[in-house]
Design a protein around this motif. Structure first.
Motif, PDB file in Angstrom:
ATOM      1  N   GLU A   1      -7.327   2.008   2.607  1.00 36.83           N
ATOM      2  CA  GLU A   1      -5.982   1.614   2.182  1.00 36.83           C
ATOM      3  C   GLU A   1      -6.067   0.956   0.813  1.00 36.83           C
ATOM      4  O   GLU A   1      -6.714  -0.073   0.653  1.00 36.83           O
ATOM      5  CB  GLU A   1      -5.372   0.620   3.167  1.00 36.83           C
ATOM      6  N   GLY A   2      -5.410   1.553  -0.180  1.00 33.42           N
ATOM      7  CA  GLY A   2      -5.340   0.925  -1.494  1.00 33.42           C
ATOM      8  C   GLY A   2      -4.157  -0.021  -1.516  1.00 33.42           C
ATOM      9  O   GLY A   2      -3.081   0.305  -1.028  1.00 33.42           O
ATOM     10  N   SER A   3      -4.342  -1.227  -2.064  1.00 35.47           N
ATOM     11  CA  SER A   3      -3.252  -2.203  -2.007  1.00 35.47           C
ATOM     12  C   SER A   3      -3.146  -3.028  -3.275  1.00 35.47           C
ATOM     13  O   SER A   3      -4.116  -3.225  -4.010  1.00 35.47           O
ATOM     14  CB  SER A   3      -3.438  -3.130  -0.798  1.00 35.47           C
TER      15      SER A   3
ATOM     16  N   ASP B   1       1.533   2.073  -5.113  1.00 31.35           N
ATOM     17  CA  ASP B   1       1.363   3.529  -5.147  1.00 31.35           C
ATOM     18  C   ASP B   1       0.071   3.917  -5.860  1.00 31.35           C
ATOM     19  O   ASP B   1      -0.685   4.770  -5.383  1.00 31.35           O
ATOM     20  CB  ASP B   1       2.556   4.190  -5.853  1.00 31.35           C
TER      21      ASP B   1
ATOM     22  N   SER C   1       0.866  -1.183   0.000  1.00 27.82           N
ATOM     23  CA  SER C   1       0.000   0.000   0.000  1.00 27.82           C
ATOM     24  C   SER C   1       0.896   1.225   0.000  1.00 27.82           C
ATOM     25  O   SER C   1       1.544   1.527   1.010  1.00 27.82           O
ATOM     26  CB  SER C   1      -0.915  -0.001   1.223  1.00 27.82           C
ATOM     27  N   GLY C   2       0.969   1.905  -1.122  1.00 25.65           N
ATOM     28  CA  GLY C   2       1.963   2.965  -1.259  1.00 25.65           C
ATOM     29  C   GLY C   2       3.338   2.332  -1.182  1.00 25.65           C
ATOM     30  O   GLY C   2       3.618   1.336  -1.824  1.00 25.65           O
TER      31      GLY C   2
ATOM     32  N   GLN D   1      -3.006   2.944  -3.769  1.00 22.99           N
ATOM     33  CA  GLN D   1      -3.183   3.815  -2.606  1.00 22.99           C
ATOM     34  C   GLN D   1      -3.671   5.206  -3.017  1.00 22.99           C
ATOM     35  O   GLN D   1      -4.565   5.771  -2.387  1.00 22.99           O
ATOM     36  CB  GLN D   1      -1.875   3.930  -1.826  1.00 22.99           C
TER      37      GLN D   1
END
Length: 199
Positions: free
Chosen positions: A123-125, A109, A43-44, A112
């Motif tokens: 949370e982007g994953s 990235d 995530s990021g 997220q």
């Protein structure tokens, strides 16, 4: 002669049994390892563990992809509206996670950044294709790649649309189908966070 045949048969059975035992153990170890690895996502720039038992929050997981033209933006907007309707006390007990089904185009990235457009708590994953496939299989997420002729996108990812509510260990608690009513999501969050707290 009979003794020789008996010895050979015994040796053959023993050999096959040993091979079966070895293969079963190897398979069990692989499955256990896969279960651990599939929860590790990017995530990021941060590695997150979806199945972290030390984190007692209820997970709300949505599977989609950042190039999705309609279903994903709508669902994440509904999730965002549900989160905004909840008090901080409840928000602190929930962990919303967007998992991309398109790791080829969506790294940690991109996932997220996309999730952050909808709500700062989502949370982007992303992860390896193997990890994404294993997660999708675990929860019965249906998806397939559809080639798009004469399109700059090249392909789309057709997928089912559910909000998956998970315990910290990954057990499925409940799932809510695609909806335009944020109350269905917020009600499930309130109910399940209260239930988990009383266990």
């Amino acid at each position: 002669m009979k003794l020789k045949i008996l010895v050979l048969a015994t040796a053959l059975i023993a050999g096959l049994s040993a091979r079966y035992f070895f293969e079963q153990n190897a398979t069990d170890e692989h499955v256990a390892s896969s279960n651990v690895n599939m929860g590790l996502l990017q995530s990021g720039q941060e590695t997150i563990n979806l199945f972290d038992n030390a984190d007692e929050r209820v997970r709300v997981v949505y599977f989609g992809y950042t190039h999705c033209p309609d279903v994903c933006p709508t669902s994440l907007a509904i999730l965002s509206a549900a989160l905004k309707s909840l008090p901080d006390e409840t928000l602190d007990k929930v962990r919303p996670v967007f998992v991309t089904l398109d790791p080829k185009r969506d790294d940690g990235d991109a996932a997220q950044e996309y999730a952050g457009y909808f709500h700062p708590r989502i949370e982007g994953s992303s992860g390896s294709q193997d990890a994404i496939d294993a997660l999708a299989k675990k929860y019965g997420v249906l998806y397939q790649i559809t080639e798009l002729e004469d399109s700059a996108m090249e392909y789309a990812v057709d997928h089912s649309s559910y909000f998956y509510f998970l315990a910290p260990n990954g057990n499925l608690l409940e799932k809510v189908p695609h909806t335009l009513n944020p109350n269905m999501v917020s009600d499930a969050i309130s109910r399940l966070t209260t239930k988990m707290q009383t266990q």
